[in-house]
Design an enzyme around this catalytic site. Sequence first.
Site, mmCIF file in Angstrom:
data_model
loop_
_atom_site.group_PDB
_atom_site.id
_atom_site.type_symbol
_atom_site.label_atom_id
_atom_site.label_comp_id
_atom_site.label_asym_id
_atom_site.label_seq_id
_atom_site.Cartn_x
_atom_site.Cartn_y
_atom_site.Cartn_z
ATOM 1 N N ARG A 33 0.862 -1.430 -0.435
ATOM 2 C CA ARG A 33 -0.222 0.399 0.039
ATOM 3 C C ARG A 33 0.868 1.085 0.428
ATOM 4 N NH1 ARG A 33 -5.850 -1.179 1.980
ATOM 5 N NH2 ARG A 33 -6.683 -2.717 0.758
ATOM 6 N N ARG A 37 -3.439 6.629 1.534
ATOM 7 C CA ARG A 37 -4.310 7.508 1.997
ATOM 8 C C ARG A 37 -3.654 8.089 2.536
ATOM 9 N NH1 ARG A 37 -9.141 4.246 3.121
ATOM 10 N NH2 ARG A 37 -7.715 2.956 3.484
ATOM 11 N N ARG A 46 -7.006 10.909 -5.671
ATOM 12 C CA ARG A 46 -7.808 10.107 -5.393
ATOM 13 C C ARG A 46 -9.324 11.434 -5.756
ATOM 14 N NH1 ARG A 46 -11.650 8.619 -2.615
ATOM 15 N NH2 ARG A 46 -12.173 7.230 -2.104
ATOM 16 N N ASP A 83 -6.917 -2.596 -7.411
ATOM 17 C CA ASP A 83 -7.981 -3.221 -6.282
ATOM 18 C C ASP A 83 -7.663 -4.615 -6.799
ATOM 19 O OD1 ASP A 83 -8.683 -3.060 -3.451
ATOM 20 O OD2 ASP A 83 -9.673 -4.091 -3.910
ATOM 21 N N TYR A 160 -14.522 -12.089 -0.382
ATOM 22 C CA TYR A 160 -15.813 -10.652 -0.985
ATOM 23 C C TYR A 160 -16.880 -11.100 -1.213
ATOM 24 C CZ TYR A 160 -11.692 -8.009 1.896
ATOM 25 O OH TYR A 160 -10.672 -8.010 2.104
#
Length: 351
Positions: A33, A37, A46, A83, A160
């Site tokens: 990552r 953020r 973003r 992703d 998921y």
Amino acid sequence: MTQTAQAPNAPTKTILRALAGEKQAVPPIWMMRQAGRYLPEYKATRAQAGDFLSLCYTPELAAEVTLQPLRRFQFDAAILFADILLIGQALGAKLWFAEGEGPRMSTVTSRAQVAALKPAQDVHEVLSPIYETLRILTRELPRDTTLIGFAGAPWTVATYMTAGRGTKDQGPAHAFMQADREGFSMLIDALTDATIEYLSAQISAGAEVVKLFDSWAGSLKGADFDDFALQPTATIIAALKARHPGIPIIAFPREAGDRYIGFAKATGADCVALDNSVSADWAAAHVQVDGCVQGNLAPKYMVEGGAELVTETKRIVKTFGNGPHIFNLGHGITPDAKPENVLRMIEAVRG
Ligand code: CP3
């Protein structure tokens, strides 16, 4: 001719040398990552994209955020910005990100719903912008930087797709498995085939290494681990190596515990990524004996910093210093991390 002359095809990039089994005085570094953020410039791009999925599917912006951490830090690798859940969307599931809540998907919980998924060779229709991101990166990356592509491992993506969201215990996937093991295997097989197509296209577009993220491997035990984590990983690796001879592959069966032992040999992976729940001493003795390992500083040090960050980093480097090692965190860097701690970590690794 000197005795130390390298074989003509020996890799020169540090990450590729580690993956070829070479022990290096200073291990190469990248960070899970690393585009994210904790960086204000990521948040700005973003915002420009509007939402997370638009960022993933807009090649110029995805390439831009991939490059951002490399402008601040001298990492040895860049990881494609995308992703692991995009493949579910490419197979026909609905996918969206609820602001501040994480991913949401339409659910697949029966054999009939598995049968209704698109065939593996159709995934490129949705995923082609990802290949374009990689092509841009092959042109724009610093020459010594290795380009890493990735996908989720079938089990983790299935958790998921069955739940429609992230879960603490992966309950819906286990429930499907228990109710209809063959039907659940069909889902894993569909994801395995799609992942082979997806990663193969990433390699053709310029990925020099690929990594399989099995973030929830730790919730599989015994034969379930063999059937749904180990076996699909081995199938994907065999297919990719047949199509792209020599392509190095990193497997990340997160929180596999004892099952880390022998995982590289059993799957054909060139490197096993270690989460920070296993100790470096244990992993050096039981996992690195088989080849390259990646990891495994706890991400909390990127938040807390301090003297412990330096001692922990140096301890990990030293512990894995007798064999091939790629320095990384044990999981992704978190949004509350401080960029200055990343710099301190890199300094501690390179001494
Ligand atoms: O490592 C990288 O920098 C490459 C890009 C990457 C992302 N996700 C970007 C991302 C990679 C390799 C992933 C993998 C991923 N995605 C995993 C496996 C690794 C892991 O963390 O265990 C999983 C389980 C996902 C699914 C996913 N994507 C979740 C659960 C979330 C929400 C949680 C969170 O961190 O917010 C995402 C969103 C996501 N993927 C973000 C990023 C940078 C944050 C999105 C944002 O900007 O709001």
